[in-house]
Scaffold this active site. Structure first.
Site, short mmCIF file in Angstrom:
data_model
loop_
_atom_site.label_atom_id
_atom_site.label_comp_id
_atom_site.label_asym_id
_atom_site.label_seq_id
_atom_site.Cartn_x
_atom_site.Cartn_y
_atom_site.Cartn_z
N SER A 65 -15.80 5.38 -1.15
CA SER A 65 -16.29 5.92 -2.42
C SER A 65 -15.15 5.99 -3.41
O SER A 65 -13.98 6.11 -3.03
CB SER A 65 -16.88 7.32 -2.22
OG SER A 65 -15.86 8.23 -1.84
N LYS A 66 -15.48 5.92 -4.69
CA LYS A 66 -14.45 5.90 -5.72
C LYS A 66 -13.72 7.23 -5.84
O LYS A 66 -12.63 7.28 -6.43
CB LYS A 66 -15.06 5.52 -7.07
CG LYS A 66 -16.11 6.47 -7.60
CD LYS A 66 -16.79 5.89 -8.83
CE LYS A 66 -17.91 6.79 -9.34
NZ LYS A 66 -18.65 6.16 -10.46
#
Length: 493
Positions: free
Chosen positions: A252-253
């Site tokens: 995930s970012k």
């Protein structure tokens, strides 16, 4: 049988490394078998899909060295390759399912569906549609259609037994039909959902093998059922393991930069990044770390894919990138790469109008513009705290700004300014002090050119990455605090 695979990204955001990972394995599998690899744009989400995002995806995949035999940019005899251009096809097949008794018109209002979901959650029942409109009489349907009541088309699903199917990597998989929702196939606006469009397109484009991420395993029964309803041959399914952060959570970012454009802007070589993605759950027979795309093609065997969640470790990627720089590039080639990357005339011409106002000697250009050709800046929490905010408010300013900037679809100076000013106004903070910590996070100093201009020059991916880094320097945002901040942000919005 001709092997045909595809990648089908949605143009709703930045090009994701997970998309490149799945595209690579689809391309290599097909080409290693003498087959074809297609690219299809799944833009049925008209509210979020943009031409800019589509272009960024195509450019990013091409930069990596991936190419496709058919697609919206190269053509082919199975097009159109954008789902938004195939609406009539989907409506025809949705009507066919209704006529066969495999789907039905659902007139339930959003309010009823919200109430149904709330009741199911309260009573701890499985979430899903309850079949309210499944058995409406022809007369009732005709009456509602005459009144122009909006409706969606839902598929019918067995309520008992199991769906069993074979996966190339995982073998036999069984999923209870009771866990499968009566999926919407056609939305009220006439656009298909992913599930109908995916099956219809894969059949019409003669896709033989569907190679995708493991998050789609639970959707496989819906797709298999649709193939059966239409009387079509089901393709071979292969669900790749998901990319993971170092802590084994889903990539995930928030924990890892996920945009391909970020790695391009950081100065990673496309060959090295593609090499690293090829190492995600797969290995060469001799286990060597560094290999070219051609070498991967020659040695590829999909059965060598490991189901253990592959870890996307940026430090390992940087090490591999260093090997490529030192072992594969001559000094002349490295000079060429540096010029192509950021030391080019286009980059210089974009910055010069701002730098010129501050220059007294030519040597001033280096300190003025160094942050524009850097990656993550060597700032500290103390640097950020000099902006004058208390710790909690400082994190709030950065996090709210990040969320608002993530919503920008067209990354332009005026849009950036409007986004940041709206947050400053909502927080009742004057713009100049509000922007102070952003100056430090983005440029490493409060004496740079306008932070909005800096962000426009840096691009969306690097700008957002620097803001995330600044938030982490300040201790980050835990889950409990994040929920409170999300609620406060929604109230502001």
């Amino acid at each position: 049988m001709t092997i045909r695979t595809r990648i089908a990204p949605s143009p709703t955001g930045d090009p994701h490394v997970g998309t490149a990972y799945v595209a690579l394995f689809n391309m290599v599998f097909a080409r290693s078998q003498g087959g074809q690899f297609l690219l299809r744009i799944e833009d049925t989400d008209q509210a979020r899909s943009t031409p800019e995002s589509e272009k960024a995806i195509l450019d990013a995949l091409s930069w990596l060295g991936l190419d496709w035999d058919e697609g919206p940019d190269v053509g082919g005899d199975k097009g159109p390759y954008r789902q938004s251009e195939r609406s009539d096809i989907y409506r025809k097949y949705a009507e066919e399912l209704i006529d066969k008794g495999y789907a039905f018109r659902c007139f339930c209002t959003p309010q009823r569906l919200d109430e149904l979901r709330a009741t199911q959650m309260q009573e701890k029942q499985p979430l899903g549609y309850d079949g309210h409109c499944e058995n409406l009489s022809d007369e009732e349907i005709a009456k509602r259609l005459e009144a122009n009541e909006p409706y969606v088309v839902r598929m019918k699903v067995p309520r008992e037994g199991q769906c069993q199917f074979n996966d190339m990597l995982r073998g036999e998989i069984s999923i209870d039909w009771a866990q499968v929702d009566m999926q919407i196939l056609l939305k009220a606006d006439g656009m298909p959902t992913y599930h109908l469009a995916n099956v219809v397109d894969d059949h019409l484009m003669e896709i033989s093998h569907v190679i995708r991420g493991e998050e789609w395993i639970n959707s496989a029964p819906k797709h298999i059922l649709l193939y059966q309803y239409f009387g079509w041959e089901t393709p071979v399914f292969c669900h790749l393991p998901l990319l993971r952060n170092v802590d084994k959570s889903k990539l995930s970012k928030r924990k890892n930069p996920t945009s391909i454009l970020y790695y391009q802007r950081m100065g990673y070589l496309p060959e090295a990044l593609l090499n690293y993605l090829g190492r995600m759950g797969w290995s060469m027979p001799d286990e060597r770390e560094k290999f070219t795309l051609a070498e991967m093609l020659n040695e590829f065997d999909i059965q060598r894919v490991s189901l253990g969640g592959p870890v996307f470790d940026v430090e390992k990627l940087s090490w591999l990138n260093g090997l490529w720089i030192r072992e594969e590039l001559t000094d002349d080639q490295l000079a060429d790469r540096l010029q192509q990357w950021a030391l080019n005339r286009d980059t210089l011409m974009a910055f010069l109008p701002f730098a010129k106002q501050r220059m007294e000697t030519l040597s001033d250009i280096a300190p003025l513009g160094s942050y524009l050709v850097s990656g993550i800046l060597p700032i500290t929490a103390e640097d950020l705290q000099k902006s004058g905010f208390e710790q909690d408010q400082l994190i709030e300013v950065l996090q709210f700004s990040l969320w608002r900037l993530e919503a920008i679809q067209q990354w332009q100076r005026d849009n950036i300014f409007e986004a940041l000013k709206s947050i400053a106004d909502a927080l009742d903070i004057k713009l100049k002090p509000f922007l102070a910590p952003l100056f430090i996070a983005i440029a490493g100093s409060s004496s740079s050119i306008s932070v909005m201009d800096s962000m426009a020059l840096l691009g969306a991916d690097m700008s957002r990455a620097r803001l995330r880094y600044a938030i982490e320097l300040l201790g980050g945002v835990g889950k409990k605090k994040l929920k409170k901040m999300e609620k406060a942000y929604q109230q502001l919005s």
